[in-house]
Design a protein around this motif. Structure first.
Motif, mmCIF file in Angstrom:
data_model
loop_
_atom_site.group_PDB
_atom_site.id
_atom_site.type_symbol
_atom_site.label_atom_id
_atom_site.label_comp_id
_atom_site.label_asym_id
_atom_site.label_seq_id
_atom_site.Cartn_x
_atom_site.Cartn_y
_atom_site.Cartn_z
ATOM 1 N N MET A 98 -19.972 178.385 75.708
ATOM 2 C CA MET A 98 -19.404 179.718 75.450
ATOM 3 C C MET A 98 -19.831 180.729 76.517
ATOM 4 O O MET A 98 -19.216 181.770 76.654
ATOM 5 C CB MET A 98 -19.820 180.220 74.065
ATOM 6 C CG MET A 98 -19.265 179.400 72.925
ATOM 7 S SD MET A 98 -19.632 180.060 71.264
ATOM 8 C CE MET A 98 -21.372 180.414 71.319
ATOM 9 N N PHE A 99 -20.877 180.410 77.266
ATOM 10 C CA PHE A 99 -21.410 181.314 78.279
ATOM 11 C C PHE A 99 -21.336 180.683 79.672
ATOM 12 O O PHE A 99 -22.150 180.999 80.529
ATOM 13 C CB PHE A 99 -22.870 181.665 77.945
ATOM 14 C CG PHE A 99 -23.023 182.593 76.782
ATOM 15 C CD1 PHE A 99 -23.130 183.962 76.969
ATOM 16 C CD2 PHE A 99 -23.060 182.096 75.486
ATOM 17 C CE1 PHE A 99 -23.270 184.820 75.894
ATOM 18 C CE2 PHE A 99 -23.204 182.941 74.404
ATOM 19 C CZ PHE A 99 -23.316 184.320 74.600
ATOM 20 N N GLN A 100 -20.328 179.827 79.891
ATOM 21 C CA GLN A 100 -20.267 179.096 81.154
ATOM 22 C C GLN A 100 -20.148 180.011 82.369
ATOM 23 O O GLN A 100 -20.520 179.620 83.480
ATOM 24 C CB GLN A 100 -19.143 178.075 81.130
ATOM 25 C CG GLN A 100 -17.771 178.643 80.962
ATOM 26 C CD GLN A 100 -16.739 177.548 80.804
ATOM 27 O OE1 GLN A 100 -17.030 176.367 80.977
ATOM 28 N NE2 GLN A 100 -15.525 177.927 80.459
ATOM 29 N N GLN A 101 -19.703 181.257 82.190
ATOM 30 C CA GLN A 101 -19.578 182.174 83.328
ATOM 31 C C GLN A 101 -20.934 182.621 83.871
ATOM 32 O O GLN A 101 -21.022 183.072 85.007
ATOM 33 C CB GLN A 101 -18.719 183.395 82.960
ATOM 34 C CG GLN A 101 -19.398 184.425 82.061
ATOM 35 C CD GLN A 101 -19.354 184.101 80.564
ATOM 36 O OE1 GLN A 101 -19.011 183.000 80.150
ATOM 37 N NE2 GLN A 101 -19.709 185.077 79.744
ATOM 38 N N VAL A 102 -22.027 182.453 83.091
ATOM 39 C CA VAL A 102 -23.356 182.862 83.558
ATOM 40 C C VAL A 102 -24.322 181.691 83.700
ATOM 41 O O VAL A 102 -25.392 181.840 84.274
ATOM 42 C CB VAL A 102 -23.985 183.945 82.644
ATOM 43 C CG1 VAL A 102 -23.132 185.206 82.640
ATOM 44 C CG2 VAL A 102 -24.227 183.424 81.244
ATOM 45 N N VAL A 103 -23.967 180.522 83.179
ATOM 46 C CA VAL A 103 -24.846 179.352 83.267
ATOM 47 C C VAL A 103 -24.640 178.673 84.617
ATOM 48 O O VAL A 103 -23.537 178.236 84.938
ATOM 49 C CB VAL A 103 -24.580 178.354 82.123
ATOM 50 C CG1 VAL A 103 -25.380 177.067 82.327
ATOM 51 C CG2 VAL A 103 -24.930 178.982 80.780
ATOM 52 N N LEU A 104 -25.698 178.609 85.408
ATOM 53 C CA LEU A 104 -25.640 177.946 86.712
ATOM 54 C C LEU A 104 -25.886 176.450 86.577
ATOM 55 O O LEU A 104 -25.219 175.640 87.212
ATOM 56 C CB LEU A 104 -26.677 178.549 87.663
ATOM 57 C CG LEU A 104 -26.554 180.053 87.929
ATOM 58 C CD1 LEU A 104 -27.733 180.545 88.759
ATOM 59 C CD2 LEU A 104 -25.235 180.360 88.615
ATOM 60 N N SER A 105 -26.876 176.092 85.755
ATOM 61 C CA SER A 105 -27.189 174.688 85.513
ATOM 62 C C SER A 105 -28.129 174.597 84.322
ATOM 63 O O SER A 105 -28.732 175.596 83.919
ATOM 64 C CB SER A 105 -27.855 174.041 86.736
ATOM 65 O OG SER A 105 -29.128 174.621 86.958
ATOM 66 N N SER A 106 -28.225 173.402 83.781
ATOM 67 C CA SER A 106 -29.208 173.170 82.722
ATOM 68 C C SER A 106 -29.688 171.734 82.830
ATOM 69 O O SER A 106 -28.959 170.860 83.291
ATOM 70 C CB SER A 106 -28.631 173.464 81.331
ATOM 71 O OG SER A 106 -27.592 172.585 81.020
#
Length: 133
Positions: A78-86
């Motif tokens: 839901m927050f893919q626009q701010v997630v760089l990696s995990s």
């Protein structure tokens, strides 16, 4: 470029507190501690002003609880626009260390961190941010 200016004065009690802070946190000197505190204050002000910041969200949980992994994935989606990696790191004792690198407006990162760290079964969670400009 560092500019040296003089004329800053502190009360004795505040200076003692600063010295204690320097010792407890392993700073080389008072100037280094003061720089750190100023940069931290600037970053926190930017968080409140919704400037772009970058950071990490670190959470720990027991890896046996598969529903936690699915919930983390759903929220990060839901927050893919701010997630760089995990990434996940599996530790002794069935513990999982999940680290998410993020960059975006501070209020969005805070919202994401709140959603992740409040998942039932999360043992520890923390968001660390710093200015990205």
């Amino acid at each position: 470029m560092a500019i040296k200016r003089f004329g800053v004065s502190l009360e004795d009690s505040l200076l003692e507190e600063l010295d204690t802070y320097v010792d407890e946190n392993g700073f080389a000197n008072r100037s280094q501690a003061i720089r750190f505190l100023i940069e931290k204050n600037v970053a926190e002000r930017k968080w409140q002003c919704n400037h772009v910041v970058a950071g990490t969200i670190v959470i720990m949980y027991e890896q046996e609880k598969k529903e936690i992994t699915a919930r983390i994935s759903a929220i990060e989606g839901m927050f893919q626009q701010v997630v760089l990696s995990s990434t996940n790191h599996y530790l002794a004792g069935n513990h999982c260390l999940h680290i998410t690198a993020v960059m975006g407006e501070a209020h969005v990162l805070t919202e994401l961190a709140d959603k992740l760290t409040t998942i039932k079964g999360i043992r520890h969670g923390k968001l660390v941010m710093g200015r990205a400009d």
